[in-house]
Write an enzyme that holds these catalytic residues in place. Structure first.
Site, mmCIF file in Angstrom:
data_model
loop_
_atom_site.group_PDB
_atom_site.id
_atom_site.type_symbol
_atom_site.label_atom_id
_atom_site.label_comp_id
_atom_site.label_asym_id
_atom_site.label_seq_id
_atom_site.Cartn_x
_atom_site.Cartn_y
_atom_site.Cartn_z
ATOM 1 N N GLN A 1 0.795 -1.100 0.014
ATOM 2 C CA GLN A 1 -0.062 -0.065 0.017
ATOM 3 C C GLN A 1 0.898 1.251 0.065
ATOM 4 O OE1 GLN A 1 -3.016 0.177 -0.633
ATOM 5 N NE2 GLN A 1 -3.222 2.470 -0.240
ATOM 6 N N GLU A 2 1.767 1.203 0.534
ATOM 7 C CA GLU A 2 2.879 2.461 0.774
ATOM 8 C C GLU A 2 3.399 2.659 -0.385
ATOM 9 O OE1 GLU A 2 3.451 4.809 2.963
ATOM 10 O OE2 GLU A 2 2.651 3.966 4.724
#
Length: 671
Positions: free
Chosen positions: A519-520
């Protein structure tokens, strides 16, 4: 603060002191010139772009250089120059991108003849302003059905910032009596609610130009504006009072409620009162206040609220356990909002008033509410995302790795490797032109000319990106398949030895780490956020320095955070410290990693909530989306790593509420 001696081994600590990997360097003179031209384009250096362009003639990425040069002077370019560019680079992303820019400029110039000539060739066809200009031409040409006005209105409402295309079309349709005054005032309300004075001004120029002189005070000092008004008689006066109340609600919803109750309620129409209470309820819900449900209760007709206000009415009702209010607000949403998996899921639970779906014997019908809830959940259940996984568990199933699609053939792989757009995209990304490369890649995979790639073509394109270790294109492309799921592409595990080894030494679930990295950064090693976070785990410089001090790395420098192993170790160590501070709660730790630990400490205060309801009420849209995706990713990665069915609900925990008084004190130094 006390740390476990096992949190870092000497090997892990020494890894942090290694130098960062060298940046990607230009491969030849043409590459270097392209990078120079990109910077010149961003700075608006038109003369420099013109001087550099001849040096990249014949380069694989020449279309980008030519686009930058012409786009920088498009307002002064002749139609012949534009047409020449489009012929030279016919079929390319850059041709369609420039056509989009040219259509917007022609619309602003009201050059409807040239606009109509260019429009059929616009393959992306995804620009709302262009769509509004096109609809206006149809209106001018005599088309008079209601769908045209509705299309203009929906596109206009969807644009958050001020624009020319939809605003101009709305003004023309209003003048022709095909949009109502209420349609225009509702756009002004959306602008006031979003703090966009230009949006409000554009709407007032259409429906109430005499009121423009009052707009600055209304926006800058809404309470003062309301105090200075007398009776709000007449449509314009009532709407201006409503705009001031909406604006005041954003900073002081309780103050706006007092103003509405004490002075203005009787002077507004029922529809205007509902809009005011909707804005006040939304602003109060964003503060996680229990008063939000009471303010929303003053709304007599939910259909008078915007979808955004209805969303927050649902969230406030979920916090208060008012399932009938949840269902009522969901029923009032527009069709597109109702199709969102989040609201399908909560609609199903509202039918059951929050109870678990009972297991019914096969072939034996239950009552109508249970059957309706089951059908809603079956419609979204799967492994794709947060609510899809929760729906699967509500139906009594666990999250497993879906069956793999048939292996790609040599011919399918070869076709992807031969695709010019995909190759240009990967070349640009490797060169450091990531934004341009991503757009080139996305355009190639969308294949606007023929309706999009098939699932097999998408899998082959994703495989091409995976083999080149361009993980974000691998993931995003594979996620677009409709009938098949390749979990290995959607949830790759690069740097497996480094991640698993450090997770084992630090004492953290590697599935959670992978879920967060995905996600990052989508595994982009040199990813950098607008706020300055860097690397795989998107660590801020101050956080990196603080974490390094906690583990005794006195020689650490912020530049080392771009090194892969350093980033993994620092990020993972910080994540473990955050987890410990939140007693192992994965949702709280994910929220803290994204928004800082202080905010979720505050957000957890209040009633004890079902964890999914707590997550849905997170007031920051970015953090709300982030926590859902990290936890969903984690569950899929756990299924891949263990080969066993998994539970998202077990990772959420049952409830979140105020910190247990018997728990250790929070680490106030944690950045």
């Amino acid at each position: 603060m006390q740390f476990s001696a096992a949190i870092l081994t000497p090997f892990l600590a020494s890894a942090l002191l290694a130098g960062a990997a060298p940046p990607v360097r230009a491969q030849n003179k043409g590459d270097a010139t392209l990078l120079e031209m990109q910077q010149a384009f961003r700075k608006g250096e038109r003369k420099k772009l013109e001087q550099l362009l001849p040096a990249v003639r014949g380069h694989a990425l020449e279309p980008w250089a030519a686009y930058w040069e012409l786009r920088s002077r498009l307002e002064d370019a002749t139609p012949q120059e534009v047409e020449s560019f489009m012929q030279r680079y016919a079929g390319s992303y850059q041709e369609d991108r420039l056509r989009n820019d040219w259509l917007l400029l022609l619309g602003q110039r009201r050059d409807w003849g040239r606009f109509a000539e260019q429009l059929p060739h616009f393959r992306m066809s995804d620009d709302r302003e262009v769509r509004c200009y096109a609809l206006l031409i149809e209106h001018i040409g005599g088309r008079a059905d209601a769908a045209l006005a509705q299309d203009v209105r929906s596109n206009w409402y969807a644009l958050r910032d001020a624009d020319d295309g939809c605003t101009h079309a709305a003004g023309e349709l209003y003048g022709a009596g095909r949009l109502s005054a209420l349609d225009i005032w509702r756009k002004a309300r959306l602008g006031a609610d979003a703090g966009r004075p230009r949006v409000v001004r554009n709407a007032l120029e259409i429906v109430a130009p005499d009121a423009l002189a009052q707009l600055k005070e209304l926006h800058d000092a809404p309470e003062k504006y309301l105090r200075g008004r007398g009776a709000a008689h007449g449509r314009m006066r009532q709407e201006l009072v409503l705009l001031a109340l909406i604006r005041l609600a954003g900073s002081d919803p309780d103050g706006a409620a007092r103003q509405l109750d004490s002075q203005w309620s009787a002077q507004l129409s029922p529809e205007e009162r509902n809009a005011a209470w909707g804005a006040i309820g939304k602003a109060t819900a964003l503060k996680l206040s229990s008063r939000a449900v009471d303010y929303f209760a003053n709304v007599t007709r939910d259909s008078d609220l915007s979808d955004e206000q209805l969303v927050w009415k649902v969230r406030a009702a979920l916090r208060a356990g008012r399932w009938r209010s949840v269902a009522k607000a969901l029923d009032a949403m527009g069709p597109e909002a109702r199709r969102d998996s989040a609201w399908v899921y909560w609609r199903a639970l509202a039918l059951l008033e929050g109870r678990a779906l009972p297991a019914l014997p096969a072939g034996k019908p239950g009552d109508a509410e249970h059957e309706s809830a089951r059908q809603l959940l079956q419609g979204i259940a799967g492994t794709r995302g947060f609510y899809e996984q929760l729906a699967l568990e509500e139906l009594g199933e666990r999250i497993s790795v879906p069956p793999a699609p048939a292996p790609l053939t040599a011919e399918e792989k070869a076709a992807a490797r031969a695709n010019p757009g995909l190759n240009r995209g990967l070349y640009a990304i490797s060169l450091g032109l990531r934004s341009e490369g991503v757009r080139e890649w996305n355009y190639a995979t969308n294949l606007h000319q023929s309706g999009g790639m098939s699932d097999r073509e998408l899998l082959a394109a994703a495989d091409f990106a995976c083999q080149r270790e361009v993980w974000d294109r691998c993931i995003n492309t594979s996620e677009r398949t409709r009938s098949v799921v390749d979990t290995g592409q959607r949830f790759p595990m690069p740097f497996r030895n480094a991640v698993l080894g450090r997770a084992r030494d630090i004492g953290i679930d590697p599935a959670y780490v992978y879920g967060l990295i995905r996600q990052e950064s989508r595994f982009v090693l040199d990813a950098r956020s607008h706020a300055g976070a860097s690397g795989l785990m998107q660590v801020m410089p101050a956080t990196a320095r603080w974490t390094a001090r906690q583990i005794g790395l006195t020689n650490f420098s912020p530049g080392q955070i771009t090194d892969r192993d350093a980033n993994i170790t620092i990020g993972m160590t910080y994540l473990k410290l955050v987890l410990d501070d939140f007693s192992g709660s994965l949702p709280l730790a994910a929220a803290a990693y994204n928004a800082g630990p202080g905010r979720p400490r505050n957000w957890r205060n209040g009633p004890v909530l079902n964890t999914a309801i707590w997550i849905e009420n997170l007031p920051f849209a970015e953090t709300r989306d982030y926590v859902k995706k990290v936890l969903s990713n984690t569950t899929n990665y756990a299924a891949l790593l263990t080969g066993l069915p998994q539970s998202l609900k077990s990772r959420l925990g049952n409830t979140i509420g105020p910190r247990d008084a018997s728990a250790p004190e929070v680490n106030k130094e944690l950045p």
